[in-house]
Design an enzyme around this catalytic site. Structure first.
Site, PDB file in Angstrom:
ATOM      1  N   GLY A  55     -19.623  -7.192   8.734  1.00 25.19           N
ATOM      2  CA  GLY A  55     -19.499  -6.324   6.811  1.00 25.19           C
ATOM      3  C   GLY A  55     -18.197  -8.204   7.006  1.00 25.19           C
ATOM      4  O   GLY A  55     -17.010  -7.442   5.898  1.00 25.19           O
ATOM      5  N   SER A  82     -17.387 -10.242   4.998  1.00 19.04           N
ATOM      6  CA  SER A  82     -17.172 -10.956   3.915  1.00 19.04           C
ATOM      7  C   SER A  82     -16.773 -10.292   2.879  1.00 19.04           C
ATOM      8  O   SER A  82     -16.638 -10.318   1.966  1.00 19.04           O
ATOM      9  CB  SER A  82     -18.857 -11.050   3.120  1.00 19.04           C
ATOM     10  OG  SER A  82     -19.783 -10.844   2.695  1.00 19.04           O
ATOM     11  N   ASP A 121     -14.558  -6.732   1.937  1.00 17.70           N
ATOM     12  CA  ASP A 121     -12.764  -6.552   1.104  1.00 17.70           C
ATOM     13  C   ASP A 121     -12.307  -5.671   2.818  1.00 17.70           C
ATOM     14  O   ASP A 121     -11.147  -6.276   2.638  1.00 17.70           O
ATOM     15  CB  ASP A 121     -12.925  -5.303   0.160  1.00 17.70           C
ATOM     16  CG  ASP A 121     -12.121  -5.674  -1.175  1.00 17.70           C
ATOM     17  OD1 ASP A 121     -12.079  -6.764  -1.367  1.00 17.70           O
ATOM     18  OD2 ASP A 121     -11.823  -4.813  -1.740  1.00 17.70           O
ATOM     19  N   ASP A 142      -9.613   6.368  11.781  1.00 17.97           N
ATOM     20  CA  ASP A 142      -8.225   6.859  10.520  1.00 17.97           C
ATOM     21  C   ASP A 142      -6.996   6.124  10.828  1.00 17.97           C
ATOM     22  O   ASP A 142      -6.164   6.061  11.814  1.00 17.97           O
ATOM     23  CB  ASP A 142      -8.266   8.241  11.073  1.00 17.97           C
ATOM     24  CG  ASP A 142      -7.574   8.928   9.103  1.00 17.97           C
ATOM     25  OD1 ASP A 142      -5.807   8.041   9.591  1.00 17.97           O
ATOM     26  OD2 ASP A 142      -7.717  10.076   9.300  1.00 17.97           O
ATOM     27  N   HIS A 143      -6.875   5.062   9.728  1.00 14.37           N
ATOM     28  CA  HIS A 143      -5.677   4.027   9.697  1.00 14.37           C
ATOM     29  C   HIS A 143      -4.421   4.677   9.981  1.00 14.37           C
ATOM     30  O   HIS A 143      -3.494   3.708  10.854  1.00 14.37           O
ATOM     31  CB  HIS A 143      -5.954   2.513   9.094  1.00 14.37           C
ATOM     32  CG  HIS A 143      -5.521   3.389   7.710  1.00 14.37           C
ATOM     33  ND1 HIS A 143      -6.686   3.702   7.094  1.00 14.37           N
ATOM     34  CD2 HIS A 143      -4.658   3.171   6.949  1.00 14.37           C
ATOM     35  CE1 HIS A 143      -6.038   3.510   5.729  1.00 14.37           C
ATOM     36  NE2 HIS A 143      -4.564   3.014   5.723  1.00 14.37           N
ATOM     37  N   LEU A 168      -3.154   6.621  11.700  1.00 14.57           N
ATOM     38  CA  LEU A 168      -2.813   6.973  13.045  1.00 14.57           C
ATOM     39  C   LEU A 168      -2.539   5.850  13.659  1.00 14.57           C
ATOM     40  O   LEU A 168      -1.661   6.193  14.823  1.00 14.57           O
ATOM     41  CB  LEU A 168      -3.705   7.846  13.923  1.00 14.57           C
ATOM     42  CG  LEU A 168      -4.585   9.053  13.949  1.00 14.57           C
ATOM     43  CD1 LEU A 168      -6.110   9.364  14.901  1.00 14.57           C
ATOM     44  CD2 LEU A 168      -3.969   9.930  14.065  1.00 14.57           C
ATOM     45  N   HIS A 209      -6.707  11.371   6.389  1.00 15.42           N
ATOM     46  CA  HIS A 209      -5.263  11.085   7.055  1.00 15.42           C
ATOM     47  C   HIS A 209      -4.310  12.170   6.799  1.00 15.42           C
ATOM     48  O   HIS A 209      -3.737  11.903   7.739  1.00 15.42           O
ATOM     49  CB  HIS A 209      -4.910   9.693   6.182  1.00 15.42           C
ATOM     50  CG  HIS A 209      -6.339   8.871   5.409  1.00 15.42           C
ATOM     51  ND1 HIS A 209      -6.642   8.717   6.597  1.00 15.42           N
ATOM     52  CD2 HIS A 209      -6.413   7.658   4.706  1.00 15.42           C
ATOM     53  CE1 HIS A 209      -7.686   7.165   6.095  1.00 15.42           C
ATOM     54  NE2 HIS A 209      -6.898   7.288   4.820  1.00 15.42           N
ATOM     55  N   LYS A 233      -4.098   9.769  -6.587  1.00 10.77           N
ATOM     56  CA  LYS A 233      -3.587   7.985  -7.136  1.00 10.77           C
ATOM     57  C   LYS A 233      -3.102   7.932  -8.657  1.00 10.77           C
ATOM     58  O   LYS A 233      -2.581   9.107  -8.950  1.00 10.77           O
ATOM     59  CB  LYS A 233      -4.947   7.789  -7.234  1.00 10.77           C
ATOM     60  CG  LYS A 233      -6.421   7.334  -6.413  1.00 10.77           C
ATOM     61  CD  LYS A 233      -7.218   6.720  -6.281  1.00 10.77           C
ATOM     62  CE  LYS A 233      -7.520   6.398  -4.838  1.00 10.77           C
ATOM     63  NZ  LYS A 233      -7.126   5.634  -3.634  1.00 10.77           N
ATOM     64  N   LYS A 269       4.355   6.340  -1.961  1.00  5.08           N
ATOM     65  CA  LYS A 269       5.243   7.086  -1.306  1.00  5.08           C
ATOM     66  C   LYS A 269       3.945   8.090  -0.928  1.00  5.08           C
ATOM     67  O   LYS A 269       2.794   8.894  -1.151  1.00  5.08           O
ATOM     68  CB  LYS A 269       5.989   7.489  -1.803  1.00  5.08           C
ATOM     69  CG  LYS A 269       7.410   8.733  -0.560  1.00  5.08           C
ATOM     70  CD  LYS A 269       8.954   9.023  -1.615  1.00  5.08           C
ATOM     71  CE  LYS A 269       8.470   9.964  -2.809  1.00  5.08           C
ATOM     72  NZ  LYS A 269       9.661  10.113  -2.673  1.00  5.08           N
ATOM     73  N   LEU A 293      17.720   7.761   9.036  1.00  5.29           N
ATOM     74  CA  LEU A 293      17.339   7.019   9.912  1.00  5.29           C
ATOM     75  C   LEU A 293      16.731   6.037   9.343  1.00  5.29           C
ATOM     76  O   LEU A 293      15.429   6.156   9.451  1.00  5.29           O
ATOM     77  CB  LEU A 293      17.124   7.828  11.392  1.00  5.29           C
ATOM     78  CG  LEU A 293      16.370   7.197  12.288  1.00  5.29           C
ATOM     79  CD1 LEU A 293      17.349   5.846  13.331  1.00  5.29           C
ATOM     80  CD2 LEU A 293      15.907   7.465  13.669  1.00  5.29           C
ATOM     81  N   ARG A 311       3.828  12.256 -11.884  1.00 10.02           N
ATOM     82  CA  ARG A 311       4.363  13.248 -10.858  1.00 10.02           C
ATOM     83  C   ARG A 311       3.180  13.955 -10.627  1.00 10.02           C
ATOM     84  O   ARG A 311       3.225  14.422  -9.415  1.00 10.02           O
ATOM     85  CB  ARG A 311       5.336  13.759 -10.840  1.00 10.02           C
ATOM     86  CG  ARG A 311       6.887  13.417 -11.139  1.00 10.02           C
ATOM     87  CD  ARG A 311       7.905  14.193 -10.946  1.00 10.02           C
ATOM     88  NE  ARG A 311       7.743  15.991  -9.789  1.00 10.02           N
ATOM     89  CZ  ARG A 311       8.139  16.407  -9.818  1.00 10.02           C
ATOM     90  NH1 ARG A 311       7.362  17.150 -11.398  1.00 10.02           N
ATOM     91  NH2 ARG A 311       7.462  17.063  -8.911  1.00 10.02           N
TER      92      ARG A 311
HETATM   93  C1  BG6 Z   1      -7.998   4.562   2.076  1.00 12.47           C
HETATM   94  C2  BG6 Z   1      -8.200   4.837   1.425  1.00 12.47           C
HETATM   95  O1  BG6 Z   1      -8.338   4.869   3.379  1.00 12.47           O
HETATM   96  O2  BG6 Z   1      -6.864   4.886   2.606  1.00 12.47           O
HETATM   97  C3  BG6 Z   1      -7.578   4.665  -0.092  1.00 12.47           C
HETATM   98  O3  BG6 Z   1     -10.027   4.911   1.531  1.00 12.47           O
HETATM   99  C4  BG6 Z   1      -6.162   4.782   0.120  1.00 12.47           C
HETATM  100  O4  BG6 Z   1      -8.176   5.061  -1.310  1.00 12.47           O
HETATM  101  C5  BG6 Z   1      -5.828   4.471   1.319  1.00 12.47           C
HETATM  102  O5  BG6 Z   1      -5.486   3.670  -1.041  1.00 12.47           O
HETATM  103  C6  BG6 Z   1      -3.834   3.992   2.075  1.00 12.47           C
HETATM  104  O6  BG6 Z   1      -3.902   3.826   2.681  1.00 12.47           O
HETATM  105  P1  BG6 Z   1      -2.334   3.074   2.455  1.00 12.47           P
HETATM  106  O7  BG6 Z   1      -2.195   2.107   4.547  1.00 12.47           O
HETATM  107  O8  BG6 Z   1      -2.241   1.848   2.098  1.00 12.47           O
HETATM  108  O9  BG6 Z   1      -1.342   4.198   3.175  1.00 12.47           O
END
Ligand code: BG6
Length: 485
Positions: free
Chosen positions: A12, A14, A16, A181-182, A184, A244, A336, A342, A397, A465
């Protein structure tokens, strides 16, 4: 230890994800000399491309190329990259990919061969790709390791996730599989273990006796712009809460693991998640943004179906039935098109005993994941002077100040490096995923209209908000704004 003779294959290439995250992270590891010796990177995707074209795309998201040193490093990094075009469903294409890999490996000095497959791909092709990779591109385990890295969405509910998991498992063992799961990989999430377990002062106050309520909040200042097609199929809960935020919650609340070993940590995470019952409707609040301040509403996105009731904002409250956390509400909320970017954890402590102090503010510990990583504790302090009056104050901190000389790594850098080391601690185990889906599936089925009318989300203006009902929602669980103190 890193393995020599490793090829990282980005499938994958090419797309995003690869362009924005995977390849820049590989470059960052390269420039810090974290890639294995003789490591090569192979891009793979359907698009036919010349090598130069791929090089350009692969490095287009790398920041800082205007400085000469980085520009040189980028040129050197390109030398590691090659590209193969091919489909995802047919085995022929993978026979071809394998040939390419063998050619590279033909130049290695020793017989050792290691292949790391990174699937930056939509889930629709996870199964054929894992099958084809296993059948055509798998090296004999006696000569080295094979690993596969995959990323959410892992299904849409418990049943579909189980089906996906078991299909991939036919070909790849749990030990070979790295589910990203990024969150982490984020510095502040990794810091939770240290913050909690290396500080007796924290450990001592980390329970229902001291803590009133916890909020884990995710805010983004932009809508689904252009990504509405994907998003509409999933919605805010599947996109952010179920993975997340729940991952953050599990590390925040698990018991102390007996060691840093991956299975010890993941055992504790699963244990605490199993103590959480499925979310109730009355503990849920849904929202969808509408046009405001010159910005389009969710339904104005041409990739979104008209009349969609997909939530772009969701708040849910979870309860953990164990002796440490019984009765403490954990509010996960994400949206969103809000007023700011934040992500933070806000732990609000209980009131101090009244008596000498009246109506005094509560302590709060805030762990800000991004931007501008920080940990701060709201404490009451005597205002200096010849009187005794308490004011809410802060022990602060902020990472930029405290660790100003250190660059905080991107989540993907940390995770790819872990996968290269074969360390599973920061990856999601199959049973973790299963229990995460158990918690969220009933509420998702309700939202999908599987057992009754589809609930209509509350509207909120782009850039606000969130739904105005949110303040009362949080209050219901005992959260007290400092100003209310
Ligand atoms: C992704 C979601 O897993 O995490 C996106 O699919 C979201 O919708 C993104 O924008 C947020 O990641 P980060 O690292 O920018 O907080």
């Amino acid at each position: 230890k890193l393995k020599d003779n490793t090829i990282i294959i980005v499938l994958g290439a090419s797309g995003d994800l690869a362009k924005k995250k995977t390849l820049p992270a590989l470059f960052a590891l390269y420039r810090q000399s974290f890639l294995p010796k003789d490591c090569k990177i192979v891009g793979y995707a359907r698009t036919k491309m010349e090598k130069d074209d791929f090089h350009k795309r692969a490095t287009s998201y790398i920041k800082g190329t205007e400085d000469a040193e980085t520009a040189n490093q980028v040129e050197a990094f390109k030398e590691l990259l090659t590209y193969v075009a091919g489909g995802y469903e047919d085995s022929e294409s993978f026979v071809n990919l394998n040939k390419h890999l063998e050619e590279i490996e033909g130049n290695y000095q020793s017989k050792e061969r290691n292949r790391i497959f990174y699937l930056a791909l939509p889930p629709t092709v996870f199964i054929p790709v894992s099958k084809n990779l296993k059948e055509q591109c798998y090296v004999n385990p006696k000569s080295g390791v094979n690993r596969i890295i995959i990323e959410k969405p892992f299904g849409k509910d418990l049943d579909s996730a189980r089906e996906l998991l078991s299909s991939v498992k036919q070909y790849w063992t749990e030990d070979e599989t790295f589910r990203i799961d990024h969150y982490l990989g984020k510095e502040m999430v990794k810091n939770l273990l240290v913050l909690r377990f290396a500080n007796i002062a924290m450990s001592a106050a980390w329970d229902k006796n001291s803590i009133s309520n916890v909020q884990i909040t995710f805010k983004e200042p932009f809508g689904t712009e252009g990504r509405g097609g994907y998003f509409d199929e999933f919605g805010m809960i599947r996109d952010v809460l179920q993975n997340h935020l729940l991952q953050v919650l599990s590390i925040l609340t698990m018991e102390r693991p007996v060691s840093f070993a991956a299975e010890d940590i993941r055992d504790e995470k699963v244990k605490v998640l199993r103590a959480i019952p499925p979310i109730e409707r009355e503990d849920t609040l849904l929202g969808q943004y509408v046009a405001a301040n010159g910005k389009p509403g969710y339904l104005d996105d041409s990739t979104v179906p008209p009349n969609s009731v997909c939530p772009t904002f969701a708040a849910t409250t979870l309860w953990i039935h164990n002796p440490r956390w019984e009765g403490v509400p954990f509010i996960l909320k994400a949206g969103k098109a809000l007023n700011e970017a934040k992500v933070e954890i806000r732990i609000q402590f209980k009131d101090v005993t009244q008596g000498i102090f009246k109506d005094i503010a509560r302590n709060e510990l805030v762990i800000r994941l991004q931007p501008n990583e920080a940990i701060y504790m709201k404490l009451n302090c005597k205002t200096p002077g010849l009187h005794t009056r308490a004011v809410p104050s802060e022990m602060d901190l902020t990472y930029k100040r405290r660790f100003s000389e250190i660059k905080i790594p991107e989540a993907y850098e940390a995770l790819i490096l872990d996968a290269l080391h074969g360390d599973h601690s920061n990856f999601v185990r199959h049973d973790e995923l299963d229990v995460a889906w158990k918690i969220f599936t009933p509420i998702l089925h309700w939202i999908d209209g599987k057992n009754g009318p589809v609930p209509k989300p509350l509207s909120y203006p782009y850039g606000s908000r969130g739904p105005k009902e949110m303040d009362d929602f949080i209050k219901k669980y005992g959260y007290r704004r400092m100003a209310d103190a």
